[in-house]
Design a protein around this motif. Structure first.
Motif, mmCIF file in Angstrom:
data_model
loop_
_atom_site.group_PDB
_atom_site.id
_atom_site.type_symbol
_atom_site.label_atom_id
_atom_site.label_comp_id
_atom_site.label_asym_id
_atom_site.label_seq_id
_atom_site.Cartn_x
_atom_site.Cartn_y
_atom_site.Cartn_z
ATOM 1 N N TRP A 104 30.829 43.850 36.334
ATOM 2 C CA TRP A 104 31.492 42.647 36.816
ATOM 3 C C TRP A 104 32.493 42.152 35.781
ATOM 4 O O TRP A 104 32.142 41.886 34.632
ATOM 5 N N ALA A 105 33.739 42.004 36.205
ATOM 6 C CA ALA A 105 34.774 41.504 35.305
ATOM 7 C C ALA A 105 34.858 39.984 35.341
ATOM 8 O O ALA A 105 35.324 39.365 34.384
ATOM 9 N N GLY A 106 34.436 39.388 36.439
ATOM 10 C CA GLY A 106 34.527 37.940 36.569
ATOM 11 C C GLY A 106 33.355 37.367 37.329
ATOM 12 O O GLY A 106 32.808 38.011 38.231
ATOM 13 N N ASN A 154 34.870 42.845 40.547
ATOM 14 C CA ASN A 154 35.089 43.938 39.602
ATOM 15 C C ASN A 154 36.579 44.224 39.479
ATOM 16 O O ASN A 154 37.380 43.823 40.325
ATOM 17 N N ASN A 155 36.938 44.933 38.435
ATOM 18 C CA ASN A 155 38.351 45.162 38.122
ATOM 19 C C ASN A 155 38.787 46.595 38.393
ATOM 20 O O ASN A 155 39.881 46.987 38.013
ATOM 21 N N SER A 200 38.033 47.233 44.531
ATOM 22 C CA SER A 200 37.665 45.946 43.962
ATOM 23 C C SER A 200 37.425 44.934 45.071
ATOM 24 O O SER A 200 38.209 44.865 46.026
ATOM 25 N N GLN A 201 36.355 44.155 44.930
ATOM 26 C CA GLN A 201 36.086 43.114 45.912
ATOM 27 C C GLN A 201 35.199 42.042 45.297
ATOM 28 O O GLN A 201 34.673 42.196 44.192
ATOM 29 N N TYR A 202 35.071 40.969 46.051
ATOM 30 C CA TYR A 202 34.181 39.885 45.668
ATOM 31 C C TYR A 202 32.785 40.180 46.219
ATOM 32 O O TYR A 202 32.621 40.774 47.292
ATOM 33 N N PHE A 203 31.780 39.749 45.481
ATOM 34 C CA PHE A 203 30.397 39.806 45.924
ATOM 35 C C PHE A 203 29.789 38.429 45.703
ATOM 36 O O PHE A 203 30.158 37.718 44.763
ATOM 37 N N SER A 257 43.732 44.272 44.155
ATOM 38 C CA SER A 257 42.992 45.515 43.877
ATOM 39 C C SER A 257 42.330 45.479 42.506
ATOM 40 O O SER A 257 42.171 46.509 41.848
ATOM 41 N N GLY A 258 41.965 44.306 42.093
ATOM 42 C CA GLY A 258 41.287 44.143 40.815
ATOM 43 C C GLY A 258 41.191 42.679 40.460
ATOM 44 O O GLY A 258 41.853 41.825 41.066
#
Length: 667
Positions: free
Chosen positions: A321-323, A336-337, A341-344, A362-363
């Motif tokens: 996870w990037a954020g 994720n980056n 890439s998508q939100y969870f 896309s990131g």
């Protein structure tokens, strides 16, 4: 920029005289026209003694430009008004010079000057819902290199770029996206210059928020607490942490090194992650597969305490996870980056991650929001039971026996509002005495007699989950062993076994183990003769527990034997059948019955007998084991010899009338 002509050479230099204003002095000779000049900045600039410069500055300018700083001014400001990027408006600035006392002002009409400039005015943008801001909701913001800011509303099918927040002039990697909830500002860290940038319409839009760059060039994890204090966490196993605090005046911030973050358990991966805050000011940091909680209020270096391991499709996620950022719905959103890439969304109550919208860029290098939900705590309790014996449901209170396979159930219940995770090693078992480890179906791994749970276990809020611990009872057992005792513990303190409602121990009674042996005197196999007496002993050995059922011994005498003498208590005879009964409740130990028989005169071949042990039908005790239940004695046939002797001895001379005595001897 307003230009003020001051008579006399050399033309004086002077520094900025207001936090938001800049004045430049230009050299003029009498009769010369005004010309542009270069502003002097920095505290080293000197002024003519007694020179006073006043201006409406940009206080009025700010009002005239919707409260925004001038881009041309910010270019030379220090922390009080850092470099800013703005949009458009026009304003007039007025500056007045008061000559020093004793100075001849030969052109007093030139002491005041005005200038009208066109500046850019940043558009107003609110990141927080009331009361911190005017946004309709606390959206989640994402940042990517470029600099592009994307806005995601939880539940939406897509995010959207926010063009008015673009900052393409900043290169390099960007990270550490934060929202200051007290001042309604968006901040991020750029690796170029290791600078924190902030967006505030009241300060002209984007501007550098620190007086100088930070020593570290990358801060993959950052967030702001509800009180508007931010924290930037570098990468690595023991990363440096900076506290970011807004200055008392102006728009700038100060950064303070507060030590290195210490993890109570090393993250599964150190390459990425992010930080978000809850309503109580606790930081939630994603590192590897797990979420950690940080109490930044404690003195000393910050400590990260592992809390839970989110599950994606029933398994720990391998996505880095990037954020992370909280949403208004109380869930923690992660992104994720790397493609795809998508939100969870992570539900704190269930411990489950569910896919949401894809990221439009896309990131995502980082996420931030102005949401600070109250996070519930898990409340774990435990109950340990013996669930199965030899694969069949165990009936509470019943006895077990040597060789049985015991499967213990460790049921963890959660009465709290958030899912709890028991990580590998959080649950401990000690292999019970007189048992051995069984690998099949076991959730524990043992090193010697010390066993711990192999994998993490998630327990949802208001739910339960379980572990199995499987062992086999030794066979044979020492006769003095009466039960199998087992206890579960929690070495990392997740559950207090001494607290009310927790059941951590299980003691299971062993059933009686009985064996039968028949011996004789002389020993079995010894030859006997008709008329000899043979003594018999029937021995019942009880191990592990007192008997629950009576044991009946039936000993049938073979042909050539006749009972001789009285029978012991508990025994009776019917013809050639001797029956002895060991009553229920016989204690652990040995119990013997002795009787004898005579070898009949006409016995031939061998004489023997066999004892059979039984328990009542429907009884609870196992059938006794017969270790030596038969005896046999070979019979030596009778041998008769007749001898005759005379006196005087045979062959002696005798006279008429003499008496001869004869003796017949039978043996």
């Amino acid at each position: 920029m307003p230009q003020v002509r001051i008579r006399g050479d050399p033309a004086p230099r002077f520094d900025e005289v207001s936090g938001n204003g800049l004045h430049a002095a230009c050299r003029h000779s009498r009769g010369e026209s005004r010309r542009s000049c270069t502003p002097v900045r920095g505290p080293a600039a000197d002024f003519p003694r007694g020179l006073k410069v006043s201006s409406n500055g940009f206080g009025q300018a700010k009002a005239a430009a919707a409260g925004l700083l001038l881009a041309l001014v910010a270019g030379v400001m220090t922390l009080a008004a850092a470099p800013a990027l703005a949009q458009s408006a026009s304003l007039t600035n007025v500056a007045t010079v008061a000559p020093p006392a004793g100075t001849n002002d030969i052109d007093p009409d030139n002491d005041t000057g005005t200038a009208t400039v066109t500046i850019s005015a940043a558009g107003g943008y609110s990141f927080c819902a009331a009361p911190a801001g005017s946004a309709t909701a606390n959206a989640i913001y994402s940042i990517v290199n470029g600099v592009e800011i994307w806005r995601y509303e939880p539940g939406a099918s897509a995010d959207a770029m926010v063009p008015e927040l673009a900052l393409p002039t900043v290169g390099g990697n960007v990270n550490a996206l934060m929202i200051d909830p007290v001042r309604d500002r968006l901040l991020f860290h750029a690796s170029t210059g290791s600078m924190v940038w902030a967006y505030d319409a009241g300060n002209g839009g984007w501007y550098q928020a620190l007086a100088s760059g930070l020593p570290s060039s990358d801060f993959p994890r950052a967030g702001m607490a509800p009180d508007g204090v931010g924290y930037l966490v570098a990468g690595g196993a023991s990363p440096v942490v900076y506290r970011l605090t807004a200055n008392a005046t102006g728009f700038g911030y100060s950064a303070q090194n507060i030590g290195n973050l210490q993890y109570d358990f090393a993250p599964t991966n150190l390459s990425s992650g992010d930080l978000a805050f809850d309503a109580d000011g606790f930081g939630w940091i994603a590192a590897g597969q797990d979420l950690y909680r940080i109490d930044f209020s404690t003195p000393g270096s910050p400590q990260a305490t592992r809390q839970t391991r989110p599950l994606l499709n029933g398994q720990p996620s391998t996505i880095q996870w990037a954020g992370v950022a909280f949403g208004d719905d109380g869930r923690l959103y992660v992104a994720n980056n790397s493609a795809p890439s998508q939100y969870f969304a992570f539900d704190q109550a269930t411990g489950i991650l569910t896919p949401q919208a894809p990221t439009g860029a896309s990131g995502s290098r980082d996420l931030a929001s102005c949401a600070f939900p109250a996070i519930a705590e898990p409340e774990l309790s435990v109950e340990k039971t013996l669930a199965e014996v030899n694969g069949q449901p165990y009936v509470a209170g019943s006895a077990v026996a040597p060789g049985d396979v015991l499967s213990y159930a460790i049921t963890i219940s959660n009465a709290g509002g958030a899912a709890g995770t028991l990580f590998s090693g959080d649950v401990a078992e000690t292999l019970p005495a007189n048992t051995s480890y069984v690998a099949a179906g076991n959730d524990f791994t043992c090193a010697g007699t010390a066993c711990t749970n192999t994998s993490a276990l998630n327990v949802p809020a208001n739910g339960s989950a379980g572990l199995r611990f499987v062992v086999q009872i030794d066979d044979p057992l020492p006769s003095a062993v009466s039960s199998i005792a087992n206890a579960v513990t929690f070495p990392n303190g997740h559950i207090d076994c001494a607290a009310a409602g927790n059941d951590c121990e299980e003691t299971t009674p062993l059933g009686p183990v009985t064996s039968i042996a028949k011996t004789s005197s002389p020993a079995s196999g010894t030859t006997v003769s008709p008329g000899d007496t043979i003594g018999y002993t029937l021995t019942v050995t009880v191990a592990n527990a007192a008997t629950n059922d009576a044991i009946t011994l039936t000993d049938t005498l073979g042909a050539g034997l006749t009972l001789d003498g009285a029978l012991p208590a508990g025994c009776s005879a019917a013809g050639q059948v001797v029956t002895c009964v060991l009553a229920a409740g016989a204690a652990v130990g040995t119990h013997a019955f002795d009787y004898s028989a005579t070898v009949d005169a006409d016995a031939t071949g061998a004489v023997g007998n066999v004892v059979v042990a039984t328990t009542p039908p429907g009884g609870t005790d196992p059938e006794p084991e017969c270790t030596a239940c038969e005896t046999e004695h070979p019979v030596v046939p009778a041998s008769i010899a007749v001898a005759k002797s005379a006196d005087p001895a045979s062959g002696s001379e005798v006279a008429p009338g003499e008496t001869i005595a004869y003796t017949l001897t039978v043996t």
